[in-house]
Design a protein around this motif. Structure first.
Motif, mmCIF file in Angstrom:
data_model
loop_
_atom_site.group_PDB
_atom_site.id
_atom_site.type_symbol
_atom_site.label_atom_id
_atom_site.label_comp_id
_atom_site.label_asym_id
_atom_site.label_seq_id
_atom_site.Cartn_x
_atom_site.Cartn_y
_atom_site.Cartn_z
ATOM 1 N N VAL A 27 0.861 -1.187 0.000
ATOM 2 C CA VAL A 27 0.000 0.000 0.000
ATOM 3 C C VAL A 27 0.895 1.235 0.000
ATOM 4 N N ALA B 178 -1.274 -4.162 -6.960
ATOM 5 C CA ALA B 178 -1.875 -3.466 -5.823
ATOM 6 C C ALA B 178 -1.528 -1.978 -5.834
ATOM 7 N N GLU C 258 -4.013 1.272 -6.497
ATOM 8 C CA GLU C 258 -4.217 2.279 -5.463
ATOM 9 C C GLU C 258 -3.864 3.671 -5.969
ATOM 10 N N THR D 266 -6.536 5.645 -7.489
ATOM 11 C CA THR D 266 -7.607 6.116 -6.613
ATOM 12 C C THR D 266 -7.202 7.318 -5.765
#
Length: 253
Positions: A64, A177, A181, A184
């Motif tokens: 993340v 991933a 992300e 967004t």
């Protein structure tokens, strides 16, 4: 091998060469590893590292953005300096911008190399990659794909093999991933407008992601300039080391 340990116990491969003000390199990907072995700059200390899940670092998440920004802050702390220069390449430029928004007080200069800007690659990017791959005979799909980042097609495969020695396994889970992300993240242009630190964009004239993709960064960043190196594609420090050193040296001085 030297490692730095994050606050959640992840071991990140690190390497320091040279002496002088700290310059932290942020490699591309995501899910790849540091291939900055050809990058040299006089009178600075160069700090290389592999992002978590990649190359010589622990292959573990979470994958993340906030975690990767925190990992970069760990590397900054290992320099022993309150402020550093960041050089982010490709995906690493996007990560460097995320770090700058969170830790601007720890940056003296920001250098974004071969960035895709705020809008990503142009619509023609995948088609151009496919066209080049069709004309690039190789029994190694990874090396062939990596080689599309070089302007000189006569040496591209050999350079790609050399930069990928030692060879590691790309981390597709990490790549998927982080790319998802990043799409967004709200108002990245607004975040850029807060990054009031001297910023240099370095781009190759022959990159499959052309220099104009960074127009969005030039517009949003309050103190940015751009240098375009002729006859160079996605890895300017490899393809034009003198031009790259001159651009960085002039900017930092």
């Amino acid at each position: 091998m030297p490692y730095s340990t994050t606050d959640d116990g992840c071991h990140l491969w690190t390497q320091v060469t040279g002496d002088g003000p700290p310059v932290v390199l942020v490699h591309g990907g995501p899910g790849w590893w540091d291939v900055f072995q050809d990058l040299t700059l006089p009178d600075v200390a160069i700090h290389r590292w592999d992002q978590r899940g990649c190359g010589r670092s622990d292959r573990r998440g979470p994958y993340v953005l906030d975690r990767f920004v925190a990992d970069l802050e760990t590397i900054r702390k290992t320099t022993g300096h309150d402020q550093v220069t960041l050089i982010g390449h490709s995906w690493g430029a996007a990560l460097a911008l995320q770090y700058a928004d969170a830790h601007l007080d720890h940056l003296s200069h920001l250098i974004l190399v071969s960035s895709t800007g705020l809008d990503g690659p142009p619509p023609t990017y995948r088609q151009r990659v496919a066209e080049i791959l069709a004309d690039t005979p190789s029994d190694d799909p990874w090396i062939a794909r990596f080689s599309t980042g070089f302007a000189d097609r006569t040496t591209a495969l050999d350079v790609a093999r050399r930069l990928n020695t030692p060879r590691f396994e790309p981390n597709q889970e990490c790549a998927d991933a982080l790319r998802a992300e990043l799409l967004t993240v709200p108002d990245r242009a607004g975040a850029c407008r807060r990054i009031a630190v001297p910023t240099l964009l370095i781009h190759g004239s022959d990159d499959l992601r052309p220099p104009y993709v960074t127009d969005s960064l030039l517009e949003a960043l309050p103190d940015a300039e751009r240098v375009v190196l002729d006859g160079v594609a996605h890895y300017p420090w490899v393809e034009d080391p003198d031009g790259f050193q001159k651009a960085v040296g002039s900017f930092l001085s």
